[in-house]
Design an enzyme around this catalytic site. Structure first.
Site, PDB file in Angstrom:
ATOM      1  N   ASN A   1      -1.561 -24.871 -23.617  1.00  0.00           N
ATOM      2  CA  ASN A   1      -0.467 -24.083 -24.187  1.00  0.00           C
ATOM      3  C   ASN A   1       0.832 -24.480 -23.505  1.00  0.00           C
ATOM      4  OD1 ASN A   1      -1.879 -22.597 -26.023  1.00  0.00           O
ATOM      5  ND2 ASN A   1      -1.855 -20.680 -24.884  1.00  0.00           N
TER       6      ASN A   1
ATOM      7  N   ARG B   1      -6.824 -23.326 -29.056  1.00  0.00           N
ATOM      8  CA  ARG B   1      -7.357 -24.213 -28.022  1.00  0.00           C
ATOM      9  C   ARG B   1      -8.878 -24.338 -28.097  1.00  0.00           C
ATOM     10  NH1 ARG B   1      -4.717 -22.438 -22.455  1.00  0.00           N
ATOM     11  NH2 ARG B   1      -5.009 -20.390 -23.390  1.00  0.00           N
TER      12      ARG B   1
END
Length: 843
Positions: free
Chosen positions: A117, A99
């Site tokens: 996520n 990320r």
């Protein structure tokens, strides 16, 4: 690393070889990382950008020339030229800095949107101009973080939402997981530097970590991977750590195990154990200092690591090593050694460049390499190799000491925290009780271990890694499958047990569980199988186990079937199917499978282990095998190789004379009983095991008559055969029949003749290895003549033998065969779960 310069921003422009950015003191363009420049750029300077990093200052005239004819991002472009895309990324993309990588890439390309996520991986939504979106999609696939494994990226278009910022959001709705976080990874160089820096706030912090290193698998309690779904959930971040965790420019951005001395786990040292006198616990630096002092005094300390406890002592202290071996009931099995640094590893072992790369890689396995400088005799008695590893946690680094610490040994025995035969201890109270008769002290911490994970073991053969145990650093990375597999759970084998689950085109193998001869190990298999299903989201509709009716793993599968079908896979077929699977052999394709190991239940009820099979995933035809000899007394003959030697002598028609070392090693009373068993077949079962033939020859030449652990005799025989290039081979008769039979009698007669002629044991060992390699090539030739097959797969524990594997590979390649050998999974029973899955899917 710094991102931008205070008071400065840059304006992104597409360029020919990357991007150009104008450093300006006004405006609101996105910032980029200038940490790779030798000096900060002045306002008004032009810099070349690559993947969001300023990599080079550009002359203004050169910059202006490059810009001629190019259209500036955000200038003169209509809003309706913007678009929005969604990327669904699957693979190992949680807990590996994915990320933050997405955030940095998107902001460098002036894209807005979000990254999240999910239960299946990572979802990204980005909005911007088409050229920038194309670049983003390409980088997503081709330039992920080092620890990530991108398996698939699904791209779709979306309606525009607008916005000017890019954000990292909390995990999306939980659901059926189909992704894995990274395995535990060794401490990175950035964290090691901070650990040693007195000016850093994490100086000497035993739990220093960042997005590029540290615990992953062992702390995960559920997916998606976030702080709340790890065993770090009980450690609220302090303000300083929270600031790093939320700062996109920091390498601890969304690093879930982040902690510092103010808010993280802490060390504790306890002594005594249940029913024994103990001193009051000590903590922090005092605990570490006391543990180091105890090790320097020759004491045994249980150290809590990433995936379980280790038992540590000074590897140069003969008394300490002998005492650890006695208390642990280790027999002659070698200990692994952790050394302070690569220089020490080079002093105590003969290392190739490949082995050094393995040692120093992020997985940090135990690497088997030939001994050089002796340590205590009890570290690896009678073994030609030493299992060496480097520190892989900050606590290990601190145990060896930083600058200014009192010196202790540069080599520590670091062996699994258990009594031999039991699974590794992970729970603090359990470790205190189970290791109370072994350890003098426990150096532990209050971060729970959720998933047990023992150290991985590997060696190199022919310049390529050969796994011996696949666990920490590797498990449970997915293995791509060549065929579709329904949701299935494989129970594995009874030795070196590893279970696995699969669905679709991926399988996930568990960390090492252990030998199934202890109730605790059976319970550990239950726990590990459950954790693996939770992490992968596979809900098995069927189970598969070994065909042996007496295997505990098979009984476990039957007990846990809960009405689901349980398929049985023949042991040696599973060995070959595993190798086929990792090499991508397709459905319906056949190979010549050479399955050599110590034991396995055969289709005729005999103990197999010297097999040549014509295999696809659905079936295995027995083309040839080693000739049967009696295995008298089962485990008695496994633990006393002289019994196998006497069985082979009887099969070869050679009298049991005392001038043969194996005969002399067998007490007369036992000889009488053994002779009766061989004559009457009482308590005997026929075996075609190549592993038992290695045992027999090891005893015949006097290398090893009694063993404490599996393959100990074969390891001694391999050690004798090293560094020799025999120019001959012993005769071996191949008898035509249904399956061909390679009768070992003539070979045994030749070995005894050499012994009586005074030929050195090392030469006999080398000629024997050459004979087995030649047998493999000859039988493969015969199989090719009959079938036309040109691919040979080598599987089974005997192929852990580097001398044999290297010789067999070369001989087969010289004869034009394509050779498949284990590379991702061990050749021993630690790899058969994958083969079981593929056999079950084909049934």
């Amino acid at each position: 690393m710094c991102l931008g310069i205070p008071g400065q921003v840059v304006e992104l422009v597409p360029g020919y070889e990357g991007q150009l950015a104008l450093v300006d003191v006004e405006g609101a363009a996105r910032r980029v990382n200038v940490g790779m420049l030798d000096e900060p750029p002045e306002p008004g300077a032009w810099v070349l950008i690559h993947m969001g990093f300023a990599v080079e200052l550009i002359d203004r005239d050169k910059a202006r020339t490059a810009l001629d004819g190019l259209e500036l991002i955000g200038r003169g472009r209509a809003a309706d030229q913007r678009s929005r895309r969604r990327y669904e990324v699957t693979g190992v993309v949680q807990g590996v800095g994915f990320r933050p990588f997405v955030y940095a890439t998107a902001t460098a390309l002036a894209l807005s949107g979000r990254v999240t996520n999910t239960a299946t991986g990572v979802t990204v939504e980005v909005e911007g101009l088409p050229d920038a979106l194309d670049t983003f999609g390409r980088l997503l696939r081709t330039d992920p973080p080092p620890l990530a494994v991108v398996e698939d990226v699904k791209e779709s278009t979306m309606d525009l939402e607008g916005g000017t910022s890019f954000t990292i959001e909390d995990s999306g709705p939980t659901g059926r997981s189909r992704t894995l976080a990274s395995p535990d990874v060794a401490t990175c160089e950035d964290c090691r530097a901070e650990l040693r820096d007195p000016a850093d706030r994490r100086h000497r912090h035993p739990f220093i970590t960042c997005v590029n290193c540290g615990p992953r698998l062992t702390i995960i309690t559920a997916l998606p991977y976030d702080r709340d779904t790890t065993t770090m959930a009980g450690f609220p971040m302090c303000d300083a750590c929270r600031g790093e965790y939320e700062d996109p420019t920091d390498r601890r951005f969304h690093a879930q195990p982040i902690a510092c001395p103010d808010c993280g786990p802490r060390l504790e040292l306890v002594t005594g154990g249940p029913g024994r006198h103990s001193w009051p616990p000590v903590h922090g630096e005092t605990a570490l200092r006391t543990a180091r002092e105890l090790l320097a005094q020759g004491r045994i300390v249980a150290v809590k690591g990433l995936g379980g406890y280790h038992l540590a002592c000074d590897a140069r202290d003969e008394r300490a090593v002998a005492e650890l071996r006695r208390r642990k009931r280790r027999g002659g099995k070698p200990f692994a050694v952790m050394v302070a640094d690569l220089a020490t590893a080079r002093r105590i072992a003969v290392l190739t460049d490949d082995e050094e790369r393995l040692l120093a890689g992020p997985q940090r396995p135990i690497v088997l390499a030939p001994k050089r400088e002796p340590l205590a005799d009890g570290v690896a008695p009678g073994n030609p190799d030493l299992g060496v590893m480097l520190p892989y946690t900050p606590l290990h680094e601190l145990l060896f000491g930083l600058d200014g610490d009192p010196p202790i040994s540069d080599a520590l025995v670091l062996t699994s925290g258990n009594v031999s035969g039991e699974p590794i201890a992970t729970d603090d109270a359990d470790a205190l009780e189970r290791l109370s008769g072994i350890a003098d002290a426990w150096l532990r911490h209050d971060r729970p271990i959720h998933v047990p994970c023992d150290d991985s073991v590997t060696r190199t053969v022919g310049g390529a890694a050969l796994p011996v145990r696949r666990s920490r650093g590797y498990a449970p990375l997915p293995v791509a499958l060549p065929v579709e597999v329904p949701p299935t759970l494989a129970a594995g084998g009874d030795l070196k047990n590893t279970c696995a689950v699969a669905e679709g085109r991926y399988a996930w193998l568990s960390p090492h569980v252990g030998d199934m001869d202890d109730l605790r190990t059976v319970d550990a298999l239950t726990a590990v199988a459950g954790q693996l299903q939770d992490l992968t989201g596979v809900r098995p509709e069927r189970l598969v186990a070994d065909a042996h009716p007496g295997y505990r793993s098979t009984r476990w599968a039957l007990d846990h079937a809960d009405g689901r079908p349980v398929h049985r896979a023949q042991h040696h077929h599973a060995h070959i199917a595993s190798v086929m699977g990792e090499h991508g052999v397709g459905a319906g394709e056949q190979v010549i499978g050479i399955a050599f190991d110590g034991t396995g239940y055969g289709a005729d009820g005999a103990v197999w282990g010297g097999e040549v099979l014509l295999c696809d995933y659905k079936a295995a035809e027995r083309f040839a095998h080693l000739g049967y000899v009696p295995l008298a007394g089962g485990d008695a003959s496994v633990l006393r190789p002289y019994r196998m030697a006497l069985a082979h002598l009887r099969n070869a028609g050679i009298e049991w004379a005392d001038d043969i070392p194996a005969v002399a090693a067998c007490p007369q009373a036992e000889r009488d009983v053994l002779a009766h068993q061989l004559d009457t077949a009482f308590g005997s079962v026929p075996t075609s095991s190549m592993g038992r033939l290695f045992d027999a020859v090891a005893s015949l030449v006097g290398a090893k008559h009694v063993v404490d652990y599996e393959a100990e005799a074969a390891i001694a025989l391999e050690g004798l055969a090293r560094d020799r290039s025999p120019r001959r081979a012993y005769p071996m008769m191949i008898v035509d029949g249904g399956p061909l039979v390679a009768d070992p009698a003539e070979l045994v007669r030749a070995v005894v003749a050499d012994l009586r002629a005074g030929v050195p044991a090392a030469e006999i060992a080398a000629v024997f290895h050459a004979t087995v390699a030649a047998l493999i090539a000859d039988l493969a030739d015969r199989a090719r003549d009959r079938t036309g097959l040109k691919t040979v797969a080598l599987g089974g524990g005997v192929f852990q033998n580097a001398v044999l594997l290297d010789a067999a590979e070369r001989q087969l390649a010289d004869r034009g065969f394509t050779v498949l050998r284990p590379r991702l999974l061990p050749p021993n029973d630690g790899g058969i779960a994958l083969g079981q899955l593929l056999i079950s899917a084909a049934s």
